[in-house]
Design a protein around this motif. Structure first.
Motif, PDB file in Angstrom:
ATOM      1  N   TYR A  15     -22.632   8.568  46.176  1.00 22.50           N
ATOM      2  CA  TYR A  15     -21.340   8.180  46.748  1.00 22.50           C
ATOM      3  C   TYR A  15     -20.969   9.185  47.838  1.00 22.50           C
ATOM      4  CZ  TYR A  15     -20.106   5.207  42.685  1.00 22.50           C
ATOM      5  OH  TYR A  15     -20.049   4.235  41.722  1.00 22.50           O
ATOM      6  N   VAL A  17     -17.937  10.623  50.030  1.00 16.86           N
ATOM      7  CA  VAL A  17     -16.470  10.626  50.136  1.00 16.86           C
ATOM      8  C   VAL A  17     -16.104  11.550  51.294  1.00 16.86           C
ATOM      9  CG1 VAL A  17     -16.054  10.144  47.684  1.00 16.86           C
ATOM     10  CG2 VAL A  17     -16.205  12.516  48.452  1.00 16.86           C
ATOM     11  N   ALA A  24      -7.785  13.998  42.405  1.00 13.61           N
ATOM     12  CA  ALA A  24      -7.244  13.035  43.367  1.00 13.61           C
ATOM     13  C   ALA A  24      -8.036  11.732  43.247  1.00 13.61           C
ATOM     14  CB  ALA A  24      -7.352  13.586  44.783  1.00 13.61           C
ATOM     15  N   SER A  25      -7.562  10.706  43.945  1.00  9.17           N
ATOM     16  CA  SER A  25      -8.245   9.422  43.984  1.00  9.17           C
ATOM     17  C   SER A  25      -8.995   9.309  45.309  1.00  9.17           C
ATOM     18  CB  SER A  25      -7.196   8.308  43.855  1.00  9.17           C
ATOM     19  OG  SER A  25      -7.843   7.075  43.667  1.00  9.17           O
ATOM     20  N   HIS A  26     -10.239   8.824  45.254  1.00 11.47           N
ATOM     21  CA  HIS A  26     -11.092   8.775  46.437  1.00 11.47           C
ATOM     22  C   HIS A  26     -11.616   7.380  46.664  1.00 11.47           C
ATOM     23  CE1 HIS A  26     -11.287  12.807  44.768  1.00 11.47           C
ATOM     24  NE2 HIS A  26     -11.490  13.240  45.986  1.00 11.47           N
ATOM     25  N   ARG A  27     -11.589   6.959  47.915  1.00 12.10           N
ATOM     26  CA  ARG A  27     -12.257   5.722  48.288  1.00 12.10           C
ATOM     27  C   ARG A  27     -13.684   6.112  48.689  1.00 12.10           C
ATOM     28  NH1 ARG A  27     -10.056   0.664  49.856  1.00 12.10           N
ATOM     29  NH2 ARG A  27      -8.013   1.546  49.396  1.00 12.10           N
ATOM     30  N   VAL A  28     -14.683   5.502  48.067  1.00 12.37           N
ATOM     31  CA  VAL A  28     -16.078   5.798  48.400  1.00 12.37           C
ATOM     32  C   VAL A  28     -16.377   5.190  49.776  1.00 12.37           C
ATOM     33  CG1 VAL A  28     -18.456   5.286  47.751  1.00 12.37           C
ATOM     34  CG2 VAL A  28     -16.785   5.926  45.982  1.00 12.37           C
ATOM     35  N   LEU A 122     -22.970  14.072  38.497  1.00  9.73           N
ATOM     36  CA  LEU A 122     -22.548  13.609  37.175  1.00  9.73           C
ATOM     37  C   LEU A 122     -23.716  12.860  36.555  1.00  9.73           C
ATOM     38  CD1 LEU A 122     -19.191  12.171  38.467  1.00  9.73           C
ATOM     39  CD2 LEU A 122     -19.365  14.129  36.923  1.00  9.73           C
TER      40      LEU A 122
ATOM     41  N   VAL B  13     -15.269   2.494  34.879  1.00 11.41           N
ATOM     42  CA  VAL B  13     -16.123   3.407  34.122  1.00 11.41           C
ATOM     43  C   VAL B  13     -15.364   4.717  33.945  1.00 11.41           C
ATOM     44  CG1 VAL B  13     -18.344   4.621  34.096  1.00 11.41           C
ATOM     45  CG2 VAL B  13     -18.160   2.368  35.195  1.00 11.41           C
ATOM     46  N   ARG B 107     -17.500  -0.756  41.150  1.00  9.73           N
ATOM     47  CA  ARG B 107     -17.184   0.079  40.002  1.00  9.73           C
ATOM     48  C   ARG B 107     -16.095   1.058  40.420  1.00  9.73           C
ATOM     49  NH1 ARG B 107     -23.194   0.458  38.726  1.00  9.73           N
ATOM     50  NH2 ARG B 107     -23.164   1.686  40.617  1.00  9.73           N
ATOM     51  N   ILE B 109     -14.894   4.854  39.077  1.00  8.47           N
ATOM     52  CA  ILE B 109     -15.313   5.915  38.170  1.00  8.47           C
ATOM     53  C   ILE B 109     -14.130   6.861  37.991  1.00  8.47           C
ATOM     54  CG2 ILE B 109     -17.019   7.737  37.747  1.00  8.47           C
ATOM     55  CD1 ILE B 109     -18.655   5.394  38.346  1.00  8.47           C
ATOM     56  N   VAL B 111     -13.346  10.324  36.368  1.00  8.49           N
ATOM     57  CA  VAL B 111     -13.967  11.502  35.765  1.00  8.49           C
ATOM     58  C   VAL B 111     -12.856  12.307  35.108  1.00  8.49           C
ATOM     59  CG1 VAL B 111     -15.434  13.513  36.150  1.00  8.49           C
ATOM     60  CG2 VAL B 111     -15.662  11.498  37.637  1.00  8.49           C
ATOM     61  N   GLN B 121     -10.724  10.322  40.555  1.00  6.42           N
ATOM     62  CA  GLN B 121     -11.057   8.906  40.652  1.00  6.42           C
ATOM     63  C   GLN B 121     -11.966   8.653  41.855  1.00  6.42           C
ATOM     64  OE1 GLN B 121      -9.510   6.754  38.372  1.00  6.42           O
ATOM     65  NE2 GLN B 121     -10.686   5.015  39.135  1.00  6.42           N
ATOM     66  N   LEU B 122     -13.019   7.838  41.649  1.00 10.50           N
ATOM     67  CA  LEU B 122     -13.914   7.435  42.736  1.00 10.50           C
ATOM     68  C   LEU B 122     -13.962   5.916  42.737  1.00 10.50           C
ATOM     69  CD1 LEU B 122     -16.705   9.946  41.749  1.00 10.50           C
ATOM     70  CD2 LEU B 122     -15.384  10.083  43.867  1.00 10.50           C
ATOM     71  N   ASN B 123     -13.519   5.287  43.814  1.00 13.31           N
ATOM     72  CA  ASN B 123     -13.463   3.827  43.854  1.00 13.31           C
ATOM     73  C   ASN B 123     -14.441   3.274  44.879  1.00 13.31           C
ATOM     74  OD1 ASN B 123     -11.356   3.831  41.955  1.00 13.31           O
ATOM     75  ND2 ASN B 123      -9.847   4.119  43.564  1.00 13.31           N
TER      76      ASN B 123
END
Lengths: 326, 326
Positions: A15, A17, A24-28, A122, B13, B107, B109, B111, B121-123
């Protein structure tokens, strides 16, 4: 055919980023998936070098199905296109000889911070493998050994597999007269060495854990005394130290390089194994292993090697023979 | 039947790690997967409240297959077991009315750092949805509306779907005479509101982006003027502010609670929608929405609600009617 065994295969997911910020929240921004686990990486490099390979180990569940679908797409069309141009050897086929298990193959997630290039990893635990599945693997492995010129046993053990599993596989290879390279760590390595594999390829940390010594020559010799016929220690930017029945050599890359070391060890295994099968001398095997692993660090894609860099580096790898006996 | 639409479904996930250290390698200590995307979360809560639901939206690829398999396993056996004991209403079935697409469902994710409880968070981006797939969704949606008592349109848009998609779905629901709740953000929310949904449920940030105001009553009224018949603003620990044709109410949880707010907004949507279908008064709908969302924050599993906490909180939610006209 060269056989590689990967008991704990993985679907390697990357992924990208923009920047990894904990909590935090991440958009891939970009993602890729490929078949992984050390033996599958070794097979991909062997294939690129023109060696037919077969891969065995375990795969299962929805992730296993994706892994096998991607594996069926290898070698890539790109590799074949290059081969038709005559510039590089044709990529050879990779045969899927994986054993299906009930559990779900693990994923590994590499989160790459595109601002810094740093990677946060991971790793899911592998599927629980039961006794019947292990027995099926042993049967498949013995069949495959009859057509193998060499075998590499690679990586960690999934849950459910006994710690002496690699030792068992080493013994079966020796009984079949097939040269066997063991590339694992910890207790499975310790037990595997006692079964007298032809070659092990630990890195400095694995050697230190095995022998208690951080002095490469001493630790490498100790590893031989424990049962390995030959030991090639990979020392990162310092290259490789080979202690073998035929002599002791130190191989060094022509210059320090910056890049992603993921997969460099697997490329080294492919270099050593292909050199063995082709009957190359130890210095030539080491040149190939060091050039391949350096070209892997230089590749923009983790785990791939940069072919132009490989061909340019190959004649420039330094080889020094130690006068001391192995 | 209550219909929920999730255009950008996800396989959620969760990875537990002992401690998240950027740029290090982590062994995942525990993991779980469940069907996600806001509308699927809403459906799960509606099911637990005893409401039959149907879920539509897009699902595809290997991840979509896993999502649908997990969805088929809902409501869980646990929920049914409780129902047989008579302690709680029986969980009602969730009908899978998802439209299959060629792309792979995304997905997400989460963590979870088990040392601190913090989540990173990974979106993944959603699959690219093409025009034929969107047309198929519209057909499925119109069929489902004929049997629906209410519909919730939930979450983000996947790539390929036009920004006015929710506005189109709002209009179709209004034409069919089915009450429609819209829960999205940004431009899709702005356009959707102009199509005059019965209800929107923005949080404070979404309201501020929509209206430019951080003053809840002013922003909520502004949102109504833009086209929403009713607006329920979720204000986190401050509860909810409802501005409706029937009046203005503020609902407050009995106490501040600590926990994971993931899914609290989806539980609120389920509370509002089930209350609407059951013909509850606005104060009772708000009590249910606030109690459910607080019980979701308190649940050890992100996105589930703690039923005992819900039942205990329900009569204790504070309701204050504003004397000002909506």
């Amino acid at each position: 055919m060269i056989l590689t065994v990967t008991l704990n295969t993985a679907l390697d997911v990357t992924y990208g980023v923009p920047e990894l910020v904990p909590h935090a929240s991440h958009r891939v921004s970009d993602m890729s998936e490929r078949p992984g686990g050390k033996g599958l990486n070794v097979a991909r490099v062997l294939s690129a070098l023109g060696h037919e390979t077969a891969v065995t180990g375990f795969a299962g569940g929805s992730t296993g199905a994706v892994l096998r679908e991607l594996l069926a797409g290898l070698p890539s069309r790109d590799a074949n296109t290059k081969a038709e141009n005559g510039a590089t050897p044709a990529a050879a086929p990779i045969t899927d000889a994986l054993v299906t298990v009930a559990g779900n193959t693990r994923r590994t997630i590499a989160v790459v911070d595109r601002a810094t290039g740093d990677t946060t990893q991971l790793n899911e635990p592998g599927p629980l493998v039961n006794a019947d599945e292990w027995t099926a693997l042993l049967g498949r492995y013995e069949e495959l050994l009859t057509g193998a010129d060499a075998v590499a046993l690679c990586g960690s053990l999934p849950p459910g597999i006994h710690v002496g599993a690699y030792a068992e596989l080493v013994r079966l290879a020796r009984t079949a007269g097939v040269p066997v390279l063991l590339d694992t760590s910890g207790e499975p390595l310790r037990r595997g060495i006692a079964a007298r594999p032809d070659l092990i390829k630990p890195n400095a940390d694995e050697l230190a854990r095995l022998t208690g010594s951080r002095e490469p020559l001493r630790a490498t010799r100790d590893a031989r005394r424990r049962g390995a016929h030959g030991v090639v220690a990979s020392l990162g930017p310092d290259g490789m130290l080979a202690v073998t029945p035929d002599g002791v050599w130190q191989a060094s890359p022509p210059a320090k390089v910056l890049g992603n070391p993921t997969g460099a060890g697997d490329s080294a295994v492919a270099g050593l194994l292909s050199g063995l099968v082709e009957g190359l001398s130890w210095p030539d095997r080491l040149r190939r292993a060091v050039a391949l692993s350096t070209a892997t660090v230089l590749s923009p894609t983790a785990g791939d090697f940069d072919r132009a860099a490989y061909e340019e580096l190959l004649p420039r790898v330094g080889i020094e023979e130690h006068s001391t006996a192995a």
